[in-house]
Design a protein around this motif. Structure first.
Motif, PDB file in Angstrom:
ATOM      1  N   PHE A 479       0.818  -1.220   0.000  1.00  0.00           N
ATOM      2  CA  PHE A 479       0.000   0.000   0.000  1.00  0.00           C
ATOM      3  C   PHE A 479       0.851   1.269   0.000  1.00  0.00           C
ATOM      4  N   PHE A 482       0.937   3.245  -3.100  1.00  0.00           N
ATOM      5  CA  PHE A 482      -0.354   3.691  -3.624  1.00  0.00           C
ATOM      6  C   PHE A 482      -0.247   4.935  -4.502  1.00  0.00           C
TER       7      PHE A 482
ATOM      8  N   ILE B  41      -3.184  12.309  -1.607  1.00  0.00           N
ATOM      9  CA  ILE B  41      -3.387  11.031  -2.287  1.00  0.00           C
ATOM     10  C   ILE B  41      -2.795   9.960  -1.400  1.00  0.00           C
ATOM     11  N   GLY B  42      -3.597   8.961  -1.091  1.00  0.00           N
ATOM     12  CA  GLY B  42      -3.090   7.891  -0.240  1.00  0.00           C
ATOM     13  C   GLY B  42      -3.027   8.354   1.197  1.00  0.00           C
ATOM     14  N   ILE B  43      -1.868   8.213   1.789  1.00  0.00           N
ATOM     15  CA  ILE B  43      -1.782   8.423   3.223  1.00  0.00           C
ATOM     16  C   ILE B  43      -0.386   8.921   3.589  1.00  0.00           C
ATOM     17  N   GLN B  67     -11.791  10.563  -0.110  1.00  0.00           N
ATOM     18  CA  GLN B  67     -12.844  10.035  -0.979  1.00  0.00           C
ATOM     19  C   GLN B  67     -13.176   8.586  -0.653  1.00  0.00           C
ATOM     20  N   ARG B  69     -13.995   6.067  -2.168  1.00  0.00           N
ATOM     21  CA  ARG B  69     -13.380   5.014  -2.951  1.00  0.00           C
ATOM     22  C   ARG B  69     -12.068   4.485  -2.384  1.00  0.00           C
ATOM     23  N   PHE B  70     -11.343   5.350  -1.722  1.00  0.00           N
ATOM     24  CA  PHE B  70     -10.015   4.937  -1.265  1.00  0.00           C
ATOM     25  C   PHE B  70     -10.046   4.316   0.124  1.00  0.00           C
ATOM     26  N   THR B  72     -10.863   1.435   1.271  1.00  0.00           N
ATOM     27  CA  THR B  72     -10.294   0.101   1.493  1.00  0.00           C
ATOM     28  C   THR B  72      -8.798   0.195   1.753  1.00  0.00           C
ATOM     29  N   ILE B  73      -8.188   1.184   1.145  1.00  0.00           N
ATOM     30  CA  ILE B  73      -6.752   1.341   1.355  1.00  0.00           C
ATOM     31  C   ILE B  73      -6.484   2.084   2.666  1.00  0.00           C
TER      32      ILE B  73
END
Ligand SMILES: Nc1nc2c(ncn2[C@@H]2O[C@H](COP(=O)(O)OP(=O)(O)O)[C@@H](O)[C@H]2O)c(=O)[nH]1
Ligand SMILES: [Mg+2]
Lengths: 640, 208
Positions: A479, A482, B41-43, B67, B69-70, B72-73
């Motif tokens: 992840f 990502f 974006i992401g984390i 958002q 959509r993200f 699950t990540i």
């Protein structure tokens, strides 16, 4: 045991697929069933792990993705005493494993798989859980005395019986296997010519050697861990099977070496002259492959970038004429304004009653204001380019309402708009880019998950040490990459570099998923730093995020292309990796089963011969199975 | 080795895209506000060490993309969080309504005893307010959590918010420690969280 007996359930879980078991269970492989922990009211009480198939046993979704191996080897080597009473096999209905036969078990694939071992390197069975095996494993831990492995926190040894395992391990670890061309290693080589005959000869000799050296010293924890490694690490991450299922191979080896990496220094960018040379009198591009090659090798000169991108992003077909392009442009312009008018003319009431539209619009509004504002083109208050960005994204919503707008898309559009400038042309170029990228924005993130899995497999093959490290440090899911994958490194590079970077990737050369090889390359470059100080997922993420602005794309391209050639030419390349890179799969001729055994054996031999430190090797790496090919081709199901 | 902190707390910022999570974090970690910020974006996370009642507390604050959509990540990173800031934008009704969904999301993905707090951000934009302070307070009472209105831009109560959350976590942790570990020399932080493998924050909590 065929008698009627009183059994009661201590634990049950349904939705469990039998993935691997002895050959007699072949008919049940990939069937859906229920697992039980049962207790028989015998004296002393006996407990079992039991699996029963459901009556309806179809789960096509799973079956297609997953592979199955029938563990035929167990019959030829040691049988598992008690796990399959002979009278049982006649009226096989359930798989029953007495607790006393379970020497270790392991969860893998995000805890979706549970593998049960007999302590001799053999897998008793593998279950695939539709949810996860946490509860099951939890109960096994409760009912048996277990210790976690130090190396693999998903592996547990059943303690009461570990002594046997230890002794066996030690005996292998201490074998001073001859490194010359005599003894069993000559036998090993004979596999290539007489695989079957040699197998049996080898078995007997290895076994003899093994027992001769038993009963030596105390067994250290370290050695136990080494056995663990042999069973598990090879399973989760290795060179023959990235799906993580290769417990029936037990080759503990230094990783086979990749060929030397060739250098691919960057060439000059495609120049205006060369570009014109490739255009015929009607304006068609001749020899498209050679143009793409030039771009792949050196990018595009800024002076013609704007023009060439329109071809790369499929706004213009490569073989269109001047005239055709003119017509095309006019048609596409009409189409664009039609779509734009649709949202431009939406009334306040319509909007109030259309929440899906409002949601998309508000996301775009927010993101447009946060897109590349430090780049001059988008800087400052009331910048008209921001408005164009907004209008293109809004029109894209009308073009593909289901996909709509997802964060990251504004990043993909911004360099295009900056370069192409024209609103309509930018839109259609963006559409072309989105054709490649849209699966990154799937509602369920399936496309991203798929990429993580592929990246993981590539890394496991190319850089197994790093891959192992990540697996052991909460980062197996990748992840932390990502952002890289979602917007193709947009956030890691300057706007200029992004342009030079994307145009190379758009050529589709030298293989599919080259962007994943880029990721592998960068990870490999950062290997030392990533694995330093026992970094965990926090530090790993931080390190990756902090690479932003520090990547040199020219050296990365050079190495990534080299990596591609190393993989392509690797002798041990798997079909899994071939599939990811779009390379032709290995021919599956009738003798490929034996040749792949020969390959495995020679790997084992190389490893044991070249590695002075505790060579370990066991008979289980020899496997003659009709499923060899399907095994090699197999890709494990999505486990993210 | 020098003792750099006594406790490490992992905190999380969640809430709809655009409510100001990244700005709040930036205000707290760098004491600055930047209008040219890019969307997350992401984390990612930032660190700031604070002093609380004589203890040095290192806050590791995770910022996520908002958002849907993200998720699950991003939810993969909820694990091990000890405190969560639920952020909405007082000028955006929808972001307030969504707090309920975010709480459900936490219940599904974070540990049950995670300390939560509600933030109504952009509170300096009084003229654009859509969510009254009372409604924010009411919601917080409903969930039994604390509530604060902040402005990352005008630097209003951002410090206070994080200090409050950190103090509550510290109190909860010390209480747990005492309960599970009657007075004895030294810290035995292990006992505070029964886990197979101590998460990284825990292993570093011990006195250095
Ligand atoms: N007026 C005002 N604007 C803010 C405040 N905090 C953030 N913003 C703005 O809100 C937008 C979204 O902020 P950001 O931190 O990126 O939101 P996130 O998606 O939740 O991380 C940006 O344009 C910020 O400038 C605030 O306290 N007051
Ligand atoms: Mg943000």
């Amino acid at each position: 045991m065929g008698d009627i007996e009183e059994v009661f359930d201590l634990f049950t879980q349904d939705g469990v697929i039998l993935k691997q078991a002895q050959a007699s269970y072949m008919q049940f492989l990939n069937s859906l069933g229920t697992v039980y922990i049962n207790e028989a009211k015998t004296d002393p009480r006996e407990r079992f792990l039991e699996w029963k198939p459901n009556d309806i046993t179809v789960d096509s979704d799973m079956q297609d993705q997953e592979w199955a191996v029938v563990n035929t080897i167990q019959k030829r080597t040691r049988t598992i005493s008690g796990s399959l009473p002979s009278d049982y096999s006649n009226r096989l209905r359930s798989l029953r494993v007495p607790f006393r036969d379970i020497k270790s078990f392991k969860s893998s694939h995000k805890n979706r798989e549970l593998t049960v071992y007999n302590g001799q390197g053999d897998t008793i069975c593998i279950f695939l859980f539709q949810t996860n095996c946490d509860h099951m494993a939890g109960h096994l831990k409760k009912f048996m005395k277990v210790v976690p492995s130090k190396r693999d926190r998903n592996l547990y040894y059943v303690q009461d019986n570990t002594l046997e395992i230890q002794q066996l391990t030690k005996s292998f670890a201490e074998l001073n296997l001859p490194t010359d061309d005599s003894g069993i290693w000559r036998l090993v080589r004979n596999f290539q010519t007489q695989p079957v005959e040699t197998t049996f000869e080898a078995f007997s000799k290895v076994t003899t050697l093994m027992y001769k050296t038993m009963d030596k010293k105390e067994i250290s924890d370290h050695d136990r861990e080494a056995l663990n490694k042999s069973i598990t690490e090879y399973g989760s991450n290795n060179t023959t099977d990235f799906a993580g299922n290769s417990n029936d191979y037990e080759v503990v080896a230094t990783v086979p070496e990749l060929p030397v990496r060739p250098e691919f220094p960057r060439l000059k960018p495609l120049s205006q002259e060369l570009w014109r040379d490739h255009m015929d009198f009607e304006g068609k591009i001749e020899d498209v492959e050679s143009v793409k090659n030039l771009i792949f090798r050196g990018g595009i000169c800024p002076s013609i970038r704007k023009e060439v991108w329109k071809y790369l992003l499929e706004y213009y077909p490569w073989t269109s004429t001047y005239k055709e392009r003119q017509n095309l442009a006019e048609n596409l312009k009409d189409e664009y304004y039609k779509m734009k008018l649709q949202w431009k003319t939406i009334t306040k009431t319509q909007e109030d009653n259309f929440s899906d539209y409002r949601d998309r619009k508000s996301l775009i509004e927010k993101d447009v204001n946060r897109t590349d504002r430090t780049v001059e083109f988008f800087a400052g208050d009331n910048n008209k380019n921001l408005n164009t960005l907004f209008e293109i994204l809004m029109t894209f919503v009308m073009y593909n309402f289901d996909l709509g707008y997802v964060q990251g898309m504004s990043d993909l559009l911004s360099p295009i708009l900056q370069l192409v400038e024209d609103e309509v042309e930018s839109f259609w170029c963006f559409v072309g880019f989105m054709k490649i990228m849209s699966s990154n924005f799937d509602i369920d993130q399936a496309g991203m998950k798929e990429q993580f899995k592929k990246l993981q497999e590539l890394l496991a093959f190319f850089s197994p040490n790093l891959s192992n490290y990540l697996n052991e440090h909460d980062s197996a899911n990748m992840f932390f990459c990502f952002r890289w994958l979602l917007v193709w490194f947009k956030r890691e590079l300057s706007q200029d570099d992004v342009m030079r970077f994307w145009e190379v990737l758009w050529t589709g050369l030298p293989c599919q998923n080259f962007h994943l090889l880029i990721a592998v390359t960068i990870l490999d470059n950062e290997k030392e730093a990533l694995m330093a100080n026992g970094n965990g997922f926090t530090e790993i993420l931080k390190h990756i995020n902090d690479l932003s602005g520090k990547l040199d794309i020219d050296t990365i391209f050079n190495k990534a292309e080299g990596v591609y050639h190393q993989l392509k030419n690797a002798e041990h390349l798997t079909d899994n990796v071939r599939a990811i890179l779009g390379l032709p799969l290995a021919p599956s001729s009738s003798n490929s089963a034996s040749s792949s055994i020969a390959r495995e054996m020679s790997l084992a031999s190389d490893a044991c011969a070249s590695n002075g430190s505790a060579p370990r090797c066991s008979v289980e790496n020899v496997r003659i199975s009709p499923d060899e090919n399907s095994y090699e081709r197999s890709i494990s199901g999505s486990y993210l | 080795m020098a003792k750099t902190y006594d406790y490490l707390f992992k905190l999380l910022l969640i809430g709809d895209s655009g409510v100001g999570k990244t700005c709040v974090l930036f205000r707290f970690s760098e004491d600055a506000f930047n209008t040219t910020f890019i969307s997350t974006i992401g984390i990612d996370f930032k660190i700031r060490t604070i002093d609380l009642d004589g203890k040095k507390i290192k806050l590791q604050i995770w910022d996520t993309a908002g958002q849907e959509r993200f998720r699950t990540i991003t939810t993969a990173y909820y694990r091990g969080a000890m405190g969560i800031m639920l952020v909405y934008d007082i000028t955006n009704e929808k972001s307030f309504e969504n707090i309920k969904n975010w709480i459900r999301n936490i219940e599904e993905n974070a540990s049950a005893d995670v300390e939560k707090m509600l933030l109504g951000n952009k509170c300096e934009l009084e003229e654009k307010r859509q969510v009254s302070k009372e409604r924010g307070e009411q919601l917080a009472i409903e969930y039994g959590i604390k509530f604060i209105e902040t402005s990352a831009k005008a630097s209003i109560r951002v410090e206070e918010a994080f200090f409050t959350l950190a103090r509550d976590i510290k109190a909860k942790m010390e209480k747990k420690l005492e309960a599970s570990n009657p007075p004895k020399g030294g810290h035995q932080l292990r006992a505070s969280e029964p886990q197979r493998k101590p998460p990284s924050w825990l292993s570093r909590c011990t006195l250095l």
